[in-house]
Design an enzyme around this catalytic site. Sequence first.
Site, PDB file in Angstrom:
ATOM      1  N   SER A   1     -11.498  -4.770   0.097  1.00  0.00           N
ATOM      2  CA  SER A   1     -12.126  -3.700   0.846  1.00  0.00           C
ATOM      3  C   SER A   1     -12.880  -2.788  -0.125  1.00  0.00           C
ATOM      4  O   SER A   1     -12.288  -2.246  -1.060  1.00  0.00           O
ATOM      5  CB  SER A   1     -11.027  -2.922   1.562  1.00  0.00           C
ATOM      6  OG  SER A   1     -11.605  -1.918   2.333  1.00  0.00           O
ATOM      7  N   GLY A   2     -14.193  -2.631   0.103  1.00  0.00           N
ATOM      8  CA  GLY A   2     -15.062  -1.968  -0.864  1.00  0.00           C
ATOM      9  C   GLY A   2     -14.694  -0.540  -1.204  1.00  0.00           C
ATOM     10  O   GLY A   2     -14.803  -0.112  -2.353  1.00  0.00           O
ATOM     11  N   ASN A  19       0.807  -1.217   0.000  1.00  0.00           N
ATOM     12  CA  ASN A  19       0.000   0.000   0.000  1.00  0.00           C
ATOM     13  C   ASN A  19       0.840   1.267   0.000  1.00  0.00           C
ATOM     14  O   ASN A  19       0.362   2.331  -0.378  1.00  0.00           O
ATOM     15  CB  ASN A  19      -0.935  -0.006   1.203  1.00  0.00           C
ATOM     16  CG  ASN A  19      -0.186  -0.172   2.509  1.00  0.00           C
ATOM     17  OD1 ASN A  19       0.670  -1.045   2.620  1.00  0.00           O
ATOM     18  ND2 ASN A  19      -0.484   0.654   3.478  1.00  0.00           N
ATOM     19  N   CYS A  45      -3.663   5.106   7.005  1.00  0.00           N
ATOM     20  CA  CYS A  45      -4.030   4.550   8.294  1.00  0.00           C
ATOM     21  C   CYS A  45      -2.976   4.822   9.358  1.00  0.00           C
ATOM     22  O   CYS A  45      -3.240   4.716  10.548  1.00  0.00           O
ATOM     23  CB  CYS A  45      -4.258   3.054   8.179  1.00  0.00           C
ATOM     24  SG  CYS A  45      -5.563   2.697   7.016  1.00  0.00           S
ATOM     25  N   GLN A  77      -5.097  -3.499  -2.091  1.00  0.00           N
ATOM     26  CA  GLN A  77      -4.650  -2.516  -3.082  1.00  0.00           C
ATOM     27  C   GLN A  77      -4.647  -3.076  -4.500  1.00  0.00           C
ATOM     28  O   GLN A  77      -4.608  -2.333  -5.466  1.00  0.00           O
ATOM     29  CB  GLN A  77      -3.241  -1.999  -2.740  1.00  0.00           C
ATOM     30  CG  GLN A  77      -3.191  -1.124  -1.499  1.00  0.00           C
ATOM     31  CD  GLN A  77      -3.947   0.195  -1.669  1.00  0.00           C
ATOM     32  OE1 GLN A  77      -4.233   0.631  -2.772  1.00  0.00           O
ATOM     33  NE2 GLN A  77      -4.293   0.809  -0.548  1.00  0.00           N
ATOM     34  N   THR A  93     -25.874  -8.786  11.827  1.00  0.00           N
ATOM     35  CA  THR A  93     -26.788  -8.591  10.699  1.00  0.00           C
ATOM     36  C   THR A  93     -26.050  -7.977   9.522  1.00  0.00           C
ATOM     37  O   THR A  93     -25.315  -7.001   9.672  1.00  0.00           O
ATOM     38  CB  THR A  93     -27.968  -7.707  11.129  1.00  0.00           C
ATOM     39  OG1 THR A  93     -28.678  -8.410  12.147  1.00  0.00           O
ATOM     40  CG2 THR A  93     -28.899  -7.428   9.967  1.00  0.00           C
TER      41      THR A  93
END
Lengths: 402, 381
Positions: free
Chosen positions: B198-199, B149, B323, B178, B236
Site C-alpha cells: 500500500s503506497g 499492524n 482503520c 506494514q 483507468t
Amino acid sequence: MMYDRILVRYGEISTKGRNRNKFIDRLRKNIKRALINYPNITIKAERDRMFILLNGEDSDGIGEKLKEIFGIQSFSPAVKVEKDLDKMKDASLELFRKIHKPEQTFKITAKRSDKTFELDTNGINSEFGGHILRNVDNLKVDVRNPDINLQIEIRKEAAYISAETISGAGGLPAASAGKGMLMLSGGIDSPVAGYLSMKRGLEVEGVHFFSPPFTSERAKQKVIDLSEKLAEVYGHFVLHIVPFTEIQQAIHKQIPENYTMTTTRRIMLRITDAIREKQGGLAIITGESLGQVASQTLESMYAINEVTATPIIRPLITMDKLQIMDIAHHIDTHDISIRPYEDCCTVFVPASPKTKPKLEKVQKYESFFDFEELIQKAVEGTERILLQPASERKDDTLGDLF
Amino acid sequence: MIYLDNSATTKPYKEVLNSFLKVSEEFFGNPSSLHKIGGQAEKLLQQARSQVGKLLNVKETEILFTSGGTESNNLAVKGIAMDHRERGRHIITTSIEHASIHNAMVQLESLGYEITYVKPDRNGFISAESIQREMRNDTILVSVIHVNNEVGTIQPIKEIGTMLKKYPKVFFHVDFVQGVGKVPLNFYEAGVHLSTISGYKFHGLKGTGALFIKEGVHLSPLFSGGNQEWKQRSGTENVAGMVAMAKALRMTFEQRKEKLNQMEEAMERLRSGITEIKEIIIHTPIKNRAPHILNFSIKGLKAETFVHAMGKRNIYVSTTSACSSKKKAASTTLLAMGVPQDEAESAIRVSLTFSNTVEEAELAAKAIAETVKHLSEVVKK
C-alpha cells in the site's frame, strides 16, 4: 564454510577440436559480462572446465546468472581443499552440515584423476561416507536416489568438494558462430527464433519494418522492448529499423490484392539481405512456423525465398504454437509481444491472401514496377539502434519522476 | 510536531508529490488511448511497474496496480476464492489479520465458504505447524499477515511458505502492507503467490497500492470493465499515483539503507524509556518484531484519553489500528494473544518511520511518562 568457487562444465564445447580455445574464450567473456555486478570474481578457464573464483561474492546470485548463459552444460559450487585426508574430511563434513536438512539421504561420488592419491574411488566413498555417517545423526545412505550427492574430486593440484550439480542452458557460447539478421515483427515468434539462434552461438541483429502512420510509435517501442530482452543474452543488441511506408504503398498500388502479402515478404527479405550484407552477416533468421499463417505454407515460403540464396534459419519451423509460447514466457518476451498494436504484418493483410502463390505470377506482377530503387532508399534510410539489456536499462528521459 | 503514527499513514515525500503533480499536469493521458499522449502515459505506467517489480525482486508483469491495501487484500482473497470455488471452499487465515482481510473472510463465509481462523501464541506468533494442522483436502487459500499492524510481530512467512510447498494446489497470500520497506521479504523464496502493498504506508499517496500476483496464478476480478491490468483490475489506471508510488518505494529503500540504525535506536530509547513506568505493559515482544511498531497498554487509562492528552503536546500516537480505532473496540490482535479485555481496551500504538530521530523518541518517552503520571492522578481522584 562458504563455497569459494564455482566449477563450470562446458558440454558441447568439449567436442571441439583445434578451435576449442576460441569457444572457451568467448564463453569466458560472456560469463564475465553477465557477472559484471560481482567485481571481485576471477575466472580461470582451463581446457575442459572453468573455475569462477568467488573471492567472497555470493554463490547463489551468481548461480542464477549462470543458468542463463549458453555454452554451459552444468555447474557446481565447490570448495577447494588441500589433498590431505583429514583436511578433506573436515571440509566435507562442514559443507555437508551446511546444506543437510533432517531426514535427507546422501551418497558420495568420488572421482580421481590423480591416480597417485592414497585412496581409490571405492576407498574414498567408504572413508568419507563413514566419516559423515559417524558425525551426523539419523542419516541414511541412498545410492540410487539421494537427496544430497556429495562429490569429491581428486585432481592433480587439489581436491574439490561440491554437493550440487546445476543444469546450465546448454548450447554454444553466444556470438561464437558468426552473425545473422533476425526479422523482428513484434509478435510472439520472432524473439523466440532470435533467442534460439543465439543458443547455437549466432550473433543476432534485429531488422524491423516500420510504416508510420499505419503503424505507431508504440509498435516500434514494443520491438525496442523485445530487443532489450534479447540484449540480456550477450549484453547488447543491435536493431535496424527500416522505413517501409513508401514500399507498402507502392505494393498496394501495383500488386493484385491477393498477392500483396507474397510481394511484401519478398521485398522485406531483399531489404534484410541488403542490410545483412552491409553488416557482414551470413544468415537471415525468421520466426516462421510451418502452416501457422498464409505466408508460412510451403508454397508461400518457396515463392518468397526465391529472392535470395542466403541461408535462412527458421528455428521454429516445426514447433507448435504452445511450445513457442512456453519459450516466450521463459525469456520474458511473451507479455511484451501480446501488446495489441498494429504492426506492418497486421495492417496490410489482404482479406484473402494466397496460401499457395505461384512464383511465375508474383514475378510477373512485380515486373511492372521498379521496386529496386525504393529498396535502396529504404536500406539507406534504415536507422540503427544499439540497445542495452532491459535489466540494466537506465530510464533517464523522465528519470526525475521516478 | 512529533508524528508517531506511521503505521496508519506516512507523510508523502516532497519529491513524490512533485512527481505526482508533474505527471498529472504534463502526462495526463489515458494509458489506454492510442495516440501519443496516451502512449506517454502508458510508458510511464510501464516504467512505474518495472521499478516496483525490480525493487520487490519480482517480474514487472507480476505487479498489478490497485487503489491500496484494502483493495489488494480483497482482490487476492475473493479473487482466489471465486476462481477456485469448484475445487474447494476452505480458507485458512489468522485471527490477527487487518480488517480488510478479516471482513472479506466474513463476507466469504456468508457466501458458503468455510474459514479457519488460526490463533497466535501469547506473544502474537502464528506457527507453520498451527496452520498445517488445519490443512484439508478442500483448502484453497492461506492468508497470513507479515508484520502485524497492531503489535508489530513478524510472522514466520518463509516457514509457512515452505510448509505450504507440500500442498501445491493451495495459494498463499501475504499482507505485506506494514512490512514493505521496513522488514524485507523475498516472495519467491518464501513461496508466496500473492502479496499486498500500500503506497501511503511508505510515503506515497493515498489511493495507491499494488498486488503481487505470481506468474501463472489466476483469479477472478472484482471489477468488470475495460479490461485494464491484464483484465484482473478494470478501471483507468492512476498513472500519476503509481509513478509517485514507484518513486516512494525507491526512496524508502534508500532511506532504509541510511536510516535503519537510527530508527532502531529511536525505538530502543522509546522502549527503554517507558519500560520503567509501572502502569505500562508492553505487548510487542522483544524478538521477531518489526523495528517500527511498539504497542503497550496503560493500566486504568482509556486509550482515547491518552491519545488526546499526547496530542495536546503535539505528539501523535494511535489507539491500535487506525482503520478500526474509531470503533472503540478492544484490539482484536491483543485479545487473540490472550491479553485481558481491560488491557486490550487501553492499548496504544507508536509507529516510527526512517525520519524519526532518537531525540524525538526521547522527548516522546518523557512525554508519555509525564502524561501517564498526570492522567493517573486525575483518574484516581
